[in-house]
Structure formats: C-alpha cells, structure tokens
Design an enzyme around this catalytic site. Structure first.
Site, PDB file in Angstrom:
ATOM      1  N   GLY A  36      12.650 -17.715  28.962  1.00 20.88           N
ATOM      2  CA  GLY A  36      11.629 -18.510  28.295  1.00 20.88           C
ATOM      3  C   GLY A  36      11.942 -18.592  26.820  1.00 20.88           C
ATOM      4  CD  GLN A  83      11.088 -17.144  21.116  1.00 20.03           C
ATOM      5  OE1 GLN A  83      10.839 -17.750  22.147  1.00 20.03           O
ATOM      6  NE2 GLN A  83      11.757 -16.010  21.117  1.00 20.03           N
ATOM      7  CB  CYS A  98      10.917 -11.027  22.709  1.00 24.99           C
ATOM      8  SG  CYS A  98      10.573 -12.516  21.767  1.00 24.99           S
ATOM      9  CG  LEU A  99      15.576 -15.064  23.789  1.00 32.40           C
ATOM     10  CD1 LEU A  99      15.840 -16.566  23.838  1.00 32.40           C
ATOM     11  CD2 LEU A  99      16.755 -14.303  24.356  1.00 32.40           C
ATOM     12  CG  HIS A 110       6.779 -13.400  26.136  1.00 28.22           C
ATOM     13  ND1 HIS A 110       7.176 -12.081  26.031  1.00 28.22           N
ATOM     14  CD2 HIS A 110       7.511 -14.083  25.206  1.00 28.22           C
ATOM     15  CE1 HIS A 110       8.103 -11.982  25.072  1.00 28.22           C
ATOM     16  NE2 HIS A 110       8.324 -13.183  24.558  1.00 28.22           N
ATOM     17  CD  GLU A 111       8.507 -17.769  26.098  1.00 28.34           C
ATOM     18  OE1 GLU A 111       8.570 -18.048  24.889  1.00 28.34           O
ATOM     19  OE2 GLU A 111       9.211 -16.877  26.613  1.00 28.34           O
ATOM     20  CG  HIS A 128       6.886 -16.565  21.154  1.00 28.76           C
ATOM     21  ND1 HIS A 128       7.284 -15.736  20.128  1.00 28.76           N
ATOM     22  CD2 HIS A 128       7.576 -16.155  22.255  1.00 28.76           C
ATOM     23  CE1 HIS A 128       8.166 -14.863  20.587  1.00 28.76           C
ATOM     24  NE2 HIS A 128       8.361 -15.091  21.873  1.00 28.76           N
TER      25      HIS A 128
HETATM   26 ZN    ZN Z   1       9.572 -14.016  23.123  1.00 29.53          ZN
END
Ligand code: ZN
Length: 157
Positions: free
Chosen positions: A46, A51, A89-90, A131-132, A135
C-alpha cells in the site's frame, strides 16, 4: 518518486480531497501510475500520496489481487471487533510493530475509472485501508503501535 521517511514533517500534513473535476484528469491518472510504480519498486502492499509529498487523498492498495487506486477514500463503517496486526511502513524503514485495527471496514471512494465504489475489507485488506487512510490524516502506525517487534538494525525484539 521518492518515498519520504519519518520524521519528515510532510508526512504529518492532512491531505485535501481531490475535486470531482480533477478525478479523471490526465494529471491524476499519471500520479496514480507513478504511485503504483513506486509501491512496486519498494515492495509495498500500500502507499498513500502524502508519502511522496503529494497532499491529496489518493491511496494504492494491494492485498495480493493487484494494485488498485482509491480517490477520496473514507471509512464509512467498521467492525466493533479488533485484532493486532504486525505492520511496517515504507516511510518508517526497518521498523515493525503490532497495531490494533478493526477486523473489517467498509470504505467508500472513487475508483480509478472515476466512478464511486464501496469496498468491504477484512483481514489484511482492512488493515491496509486503515493504514493508508491514516496517512491521509498525517498519522503513522508508530503513533498507535502497541509493541515494536523489529527495529532498523534487524534485531527481533
Ligand atoms: Zn505507511
């Protein structure tokens, strides 16, 4: 696209809705393609536009059935039942931890084709949506994590 990492303040900005006139624009189509590419390169399941420093409410979700983009996603209902799920998470490289999430959510959004969609997600898909969408509101999983399980030096706690 370069994925921003914590503690970059850009990750803490609340993203704005995509206007209906912009939903099917070339600009948005390009942005979605770039986001999918970046997510794939980084091996994510995701990614959210903030991000990569774009403060618009666009997310990509891939629970194994292929990447799908959702514009202006909103959780319209969620299960009372919760579970703990190990997340990474990236934007927080190397850190993993247990986060309490709703077992299932219903999400209303605009799909890549510009049409409204409603998706029911449970398990992994439910977690990715939560999660997304966090963000988009400037929230990272490390804000609500219950227990860190892995740190950047690869040690398992
Ligand atoms: Zn993330």
């Amino acid at each position: 696209m370069v994925v921003l990492t914590d503690p970059n303040p850009e990750l803490r900005v609340r993203s704005v809705e995509v206007s209906s006139s912009d939903v099917s624009s070339d600009r948005l189509r390009k942005m979605i393609a770039e986001l999918k590419k970046t997510m794939k390169e980084e091996n994510g399941c995701g990614i959210a536009a903030p991000q990569v420093g774009i403060h618009e409410r666009v997310i990509i979700v891939d629970d194994g059935s292929g990447p799908k983009a959702y514009i202006n996603p909103e959780i319209v209902s969620k299960s009372f039942a919760t579970f703990l799920f190990e997340e990474g998470c990236l934007s927080v490289p190397g850190v993993w931890g247990m986060v309490k999430r709703h077992k299932s959510v219903k999400v209303s959004a605009i799909g890549e084709d510009g049409n409204p969609v409603k998706i029911s997600g449970k398990g992994l898909l439910s977690v990715i949506f939560q999660h997304e969408i966090d963000h988009l509101d400037g929230i990272l999983f490390i804000d609500t994590v219950q227990k860190i399980t892995r740190m950047p030096n690869n040690s398992i706690l």
